[in-house]
Design a protein around this motif. Sequence first.
Motif, mmCIF file in Angstrom:
data_model
loop_
_atom_site.group_PDB
_atom_site.id
_atom_site.type_symbol
_atom_site.label_atom_id
_atom_site.label_comp_id
_atom_site.label_asym_id
_atom_site.label_seq_id
_atom_site.Cartn_x
_atom_site.Cartn_y
_atom_site.Cartn_z
ATOM 1 N N ARG A 166 0.829 -1.210 0.000
ATOM 2 C CA ARG A 166 0.000 0.000 0.000
ATOM 3 C C ARG A 166 0.861 1.256 0.000
ATOM 4 N NH1 ARG A 166 -5.575 -1.372 2.202
ATOM 5 N NH2 ARG A 166 -5.900 0.840 1.783
ATOM 6 N N ASN B 216 1.190 3.499 2.165
ATOM 7 C CA ASN B 216 1.879 3.748 3.434
ATOM 8 C C ASN B 216 2.944 2.684 3.733
ATOM 9 O OD1 ASN B 216 0.439 1.497 4.149
ATOM 10 N ND2 ASN B 216 -0.731 2.466 5.801
ATOM 11 N N GLU C 68 2.439 -0.548 3.938
ATOM 12 C CA GLU C 68 1.888 -1.757 4.554
ATOM 13 C C GLU C 68 1.853 -2.889 3.524
ATOM 14 O OE1 GLU C 68 -2.347 -2.898 6.471
ATOM 15 O OE2 GLU C 68 -1.748 -0.795 6.647
ATOM 16 N N GLU D 38 0.364 -6.343 2.209
ATOM 17 C CA GLU D 38 -0.839 -7.171 2.292
ATOM 18 C C GLU D 38 -0.637 -8.403 1.417
ATOM 19 O OE1 GLU D 38 -4.305 -3.930 3.199
ATOM 20 O OE2 GLU D 38 -4.062 -4.562 1.118
ATOM 21 N N GLU E 128 8.357 4.523 2.044
ATOM 22 C CA GLU E 128 7.864 3.385 2.828
ATOM 23 C C GLU E 128 7.612 2.180 1.922
ATOM 24 O OE1 GLU E 128 6.747 6.488 3.023
ATOM 25 O OE2 GLU E 128 6.811 7.089 5.134
ATOM 26 N N GLN E 129 7.075 2.446 0.744
ATOM 27 C CA GLN E 129 6.821 1.335 -0.187
ATOM 28 C C GLN E 129 8.118 0.680 -0.633
ATOM 29 O OE1 GLN E 129 4.147 3.634 -2.902
ATOM 30 N NE2 GLN E 129 2.866 1.813 -2.788
ATOM 31 N N THR F 189 9.514 -1.470 2.188
ATOM 32 C CA THR F 189 8.789 -2.736 2.303
ATOM 33 C C THR F 189 9.152 -3.668 1.153
ATOM 34 O OG1 THR F 189 6.976 -1.598 3.389
ATOM 35 C CG2 THR F 189 6.490 -3.774 2.486
#
Length: 159
Positions: A50, A52, A54, A56, A97-98, A101
């Motif tokens: 996502r 932010n 995150e 999934e 952030e992406q 991750t």
Amino acid sequence: MTALKTRFGTDLLVVHCSASGPHVDVGVRDITRWHVQRGFTTVGYHYVIRRNGELETGRRENAIGAHATGHNARSIGICLVGGVDLNNKPANNFTDEQFTTLECLLRELKVRYPKARICGHRDLSPDKNSDGRITPNEYTKACPSFDINPWLKERFGPL
Ligand SMILES: [Zn+2]
């Protein structure tokens, strides 16, 4: 849900984008809806990152995905949300952030699939002039809207 077929090998980790705008905050649920509307059983990707950062999960990791024609049987699909600007033009507008991750996920996946090559979706375009490189004039799509190779070099060193 129809049972998804299990993959027997993993040669490729393919990075995609959702081709949605910089302020569109979607995740697996929304992309599942898009893909079901297009006639897929469920979301085509194994992972979605996502805006932010995150992470999934989409399809279970060892299921055959629906994200890269001709390569699904032997690859994992990862989707970064974003990738187009306000005029719907391809844009490398992913957040720090992406990218953080993505790096963590790829490091984990490389432990489980050490031989798998990491590429962007567009790097799977046909090599029309057979020079062994997929150059921008050969891209059949812009996805994931950035050149993953210098990024990989920067984050992972020479692969
Ligand atoms: Zn793609």
